[in-house]
Structures are given as C-alpha cells and as structure tokens.
Design a protein around this motif. Structure first.
Motif, short mmCIF file in Angstrom:
data_model
loop_
_atom_site.label_atom_id
_atom_site.label_comp_id
_atom_site.label_asym_id
_atom_site.label_seq_id
_atom_site.Cartn_x
_atom_site.Cartn_y
_atom_site.Cartn_z
N PRO A 76 4.24 -0.75 8.91
CA PRO A 76 4.19 0.65 8.46
C PRO A 76 2.74 1.09 8.31
O PRO A 76 1.88 0.33 7.85
CB PRO A 76 4.92 0.62 7.12
N SER A 77 2.44 2.31 8.71
CA SER A 77 1.06 2.79 8.69
C SER A 77 0.44 2.70 7.31
O SER A 77 -0.76 2.41 7.17
CB SER A 77 1.00 4.23 9.21
N VAL A 78 1.22 2.93 6.26
CA VAL A 78 0.67 2.90 4.91
C VAL A 78 0.22 1.49 4.54
O VAL A 78 -0.69 1.31 3.72
CB VAL A 78 1.71 3.42 3.89
N VAL A 79 0.83 0.46 5.16
CA VAL A 79 0.41 -0.93 4.94
C VAL A 79 -0.77 -1.27 5.84
O VAL A 79 -1.75 -1.88 5.40
CB VAL A 79 1.58 -1.90 5.20
N ARG A 80 -0.70 -0.88 7.10
CA ARG A 80 -1.77 -1.18 8.05
C ARG A 80 -3.11 -0.66 7.55
O ARG A 80 -4.15 -1.31 7.70
CB ARG A 80 -1.43 -0.55 9.41
N GLU A 81 -3.10 0.51 6.92
CA GLU A 81 -4.35 1.10 6.45
C GLU A 81 -4.96 0.35 5.26
O GLU A 81 -6.09 0.61 4.89
CB GLU A 81 -4.12 2.57 6.07
N GLN A 82 -4.22 -0.55 4.66
CA GLN A 82 -4.76 -1.31 3.54
C GLN A 82 -5.35 -2.65 3.98
O GLN A 82 -5.76 -3.46 3.14
CB GLN A 82 -3.66 -1.55 2.50
N ILE A 83 -5.42 -2.87 5.29
CA ILE A 83 -6.00 -4.09 5.84
C ILE A 83 -7.32 -3.75 6.52
O ILE A 83 -7.41 -2.80 7.30
CB ILE A 83 -5.06 -4.73 6.88
N LEU A 106 -15.42 6.68 10.53
CA LEU A 106 -14.28 6.27 11.36
C LEU A 106 -13.29 5.42 10.57
O LEU A 106 -12.12 5.32 10.94
CB LEU A 106 -14.77 5.50 12.59
N GLY A 107 -13.76 4.79 9.50
CA GLY A 107 -12.87 4.02 8.65
C GLY A 107 -11.96 4.87 7.79
O GLY A 107 -11.06 4.35 7.12
N TRP A 108 -12.18 6.16 7.81
CA TRP A 108 -11.40 7.08 6.98
C TRP A 108 -9.98 7.24 7.47
O TRP A 108 -9.04 7.29 6.70
CB TRP A 108 -12.10 8.44 6.98
N LEU A 157 -19.00 -3.42 5.96
CA LEU A 157 -18.37 -3.47 4.65
C LEU A 157 -18.17 -2.06 4.09
O LEU A 157 -17.16 -1.77 3.45
CB LEU A 157 -19.20 -4.31 3.68
N ALA A 158 -19.13 -1.17 4.33
CA ALA A 158 -18.96 0.22 3.92
C ALA A 158 -17.79 0.86 4.64
O ALA A 158 -17.03 1.65 4.05
CB ALA A 158 -20.25 1.01 4.18
N TYR A 159 -17.63 0.54 5.92
CA TYR A 159 -16.47 1.00 6.69
C TYR A 159 -15.17 0.59 5.99
O TYR A 159 -14.21 1.36 5.93
CB TYR A 159 -16.56 0.41 8.09
N CYS A 160 -15.14 -0.64 5.47
CA CYS A 160 -13.95 -1.12 4.76
C CYS A 160 -13.76 -0.40 3.43
O CYS A 160 -12.63 -0.26 2.96
CB CYS A 160 -14.06 -2.62 4.50
N LEU A 161 -14.85 0.04 2.82
CA LEU A 161 -14.81 0.63 1.48
C LEU A 161 -14.47 2.10 1.46
O LEU A 161 -14.16 2.65 0.41
CB LEU A 161 -16.18 0.45 0.80
N VAL A 162 -14.55 2.77 2.62
CA VAL A 162 -14.45 4.22 2.62
C VAL A 162 -13.08 4.70 2.18
O VAL A 162 -12.90 5.86 1.81
CB VAL A 162 -14.85 4.77 4.01
#
Length: 255
Positions: A76-83, A106-108, A157-162
């Motif tokens: 599910p997209s809501v799960v994928r976005e948390q990885i 782009l991480g947004w 890491l900032a990409y992951c944090l956005v």
C-alpha cells in the motif's frame, strides 16, 4: 520498542537458478538498529533487494508495518512511503542540472502520492529543515555533481527526512567514504535514529561499528547462521559458523 516494523517468515530467494537466500526469518522493532553481516556472496544484498520488492521471492512472507509485501513487490502506498533506502552507490548522470534542494524535494512525493494538506511554502520549509538537520543547509543551492562523497550521504539522509519514515534500509551506505567521513555519517545516522524513532536495517562489513552501534545482528551465509545482540551473535564461534574458519571479517581499528 515493542512495535514491529517488519516481519520476515521463511524467506527463500533465487538469482536465476542459484539459491541465494534460504529459509530466513527475523523481525525488526521500531527504534532499533539491526545489522546484516556475512562474507562476500552470502546473500546480504539479495536479502535487502527482496525485502524492498526489487527481487522476487521463491517462498516466504514479508510484512511491513503489518501489511504483506505482494509477490510482485507491491505495498500500500501509505506503507511504501514510510520506507527509505540508501544504496551502496548513488548512481546518477552528473550532467543533470539539479541542485541539492531539488533532490531533497524529490523525497516529498512518489508517483501517485500527494500531500494536499501541505502547500508549497510548507514543502519549502520541510526541505530546508531536513537539510539543516544533517548540517547541509549551506549546500542547498549546490549542484549535486559538485558534492563530495560525505556531502552526498548527508543529502541522501535529508531526502529520507523530508517526510516521516518508519524504516531505513542501508546497503553498505558508507562505502567509498574516508575514515573521518564514515565516522561522521554514523554519528549523524544514530542521532537521527534517536530523534525519528527509525527502525534501521543495514548491511555492513565493519564488525567493530556493528559492535559499537547496533542493537541486533543477523549473521547470514545464504541462510541465517546466528542472530542476537552483538555480544552473542559476534562471538568467535558464531563468526566461524558465518564466515568459515579460513576467513577474517573486516573491521576498522579506529572505532
């Protein structure tokens, strides 16, 4: 730390006709750091790629945040976005005229996923805040082609944090960094783990780093040879079981 982020049951993965990972089971809890160690060719990267849905699995089940990863690697997209995933090498065409700020933005969003509750101004602030957290605010207008290896890791890491994440997967992410940059990367990573409550799963060859920082270790050589806290999993007997008696695991003496 009782919330399960990932559960893997009896995972088996082939690469063409080669049995790369056999009957592997483990779980990850929120706020913990788990290292996958083992010799070259042990299936560490194969395991990670299967968990991400990049490689198909022959057998077994994978649950992320309680949702099953389909045989086609779908969540599910809501799960994928948390990885979030940091590969060993971030390959890109250095001719692409993209700035650090644009890359982090782009991480947004991912295709098909939008956050209508935040507009352009809030998005701009989130990107700036993410860069500030990794001490990268001064890099925001730089071209990504101008970054050093250490700076690129911070930007990723900032990409992951956005946006909020629950699981961060790293496949030897500090590879190619010098000793000081690698040490700084890990210090930042574990600070962010505490702040964000991430579950971290990382492939590493550096057993001294694993002993120093990780909560749990999976010793892999096609199948799971041992697991547990570093003091137990990295005992001489278990290392022989994972690496063989004629192999010496890599470590940094500066830790």
């Amino acid at each position: 730390m009782s919330d399960l982020v990932m559960t893997v049951n009896n995972l088996t993965v082939y690469r063409e006709h080669y049995l790369a990972v056999r009957d592997v089971s483990f779980s990850l809890e929120a706020g913990t750091d788990t290292a996958i160690v083992g010799p070259n060719g042990a299936g560490k990267s194969t395991l990670v790629q299967a968990l991400l849905g990049i490689l198909p699995r022959k057998a077994g089940e994978i649950f992320i945040l309680g949702q099953p990863l389909s045989r086609r690697g779908r969540l599910p997209s809501v799960v994928r976005e948390q990885i979030a995933y940091l590969p060993q090498n971030f390959l890109f065409d250095r001719r692409i005229p993209i700035t650090v700020e644009e890359l982090v933005e782009l991480g947004w969003e991912s295709p098909g996923i939008r956050l209508p509750w935040l507009g352009g101004r809030q998005r701009f602030q989130q990107v700036r805040q993410a860069l500030a957290r990794v001490d990268g605010a001064h890099l925001r207008s730089h071209s990504i082609s101008s970054l050093s290896g250490g700076e690129m890791k911070r930007v990723l890491l900032a990409y992951c944090l956005v946006r909020p994440r629950s699981l961060l997967i790293l496949d030897e992410a500090p590879a190619g960094l010098d000793i000081q940059s690698e040490s700084e990367f890990y210090q930042l990573l574990y600070q962010l783990k505490q702040e964000q409550g991430w579950a971290i799963l990382q492939v590493s060859h550096d057993l001294e780093m694993v002993r120093r920082h990780c909560d749990r270790v999976l010793c892999l050589n096609r199948t799971l040879r041992c697991e547990g806290i570093p003091e137990v999993a990295l005992s001489p007997e278990n290392l022989v079981a994972a690496y063989g008696s004629d192999r010496t695991p890599y470590h940094h003496s500066h830790y």
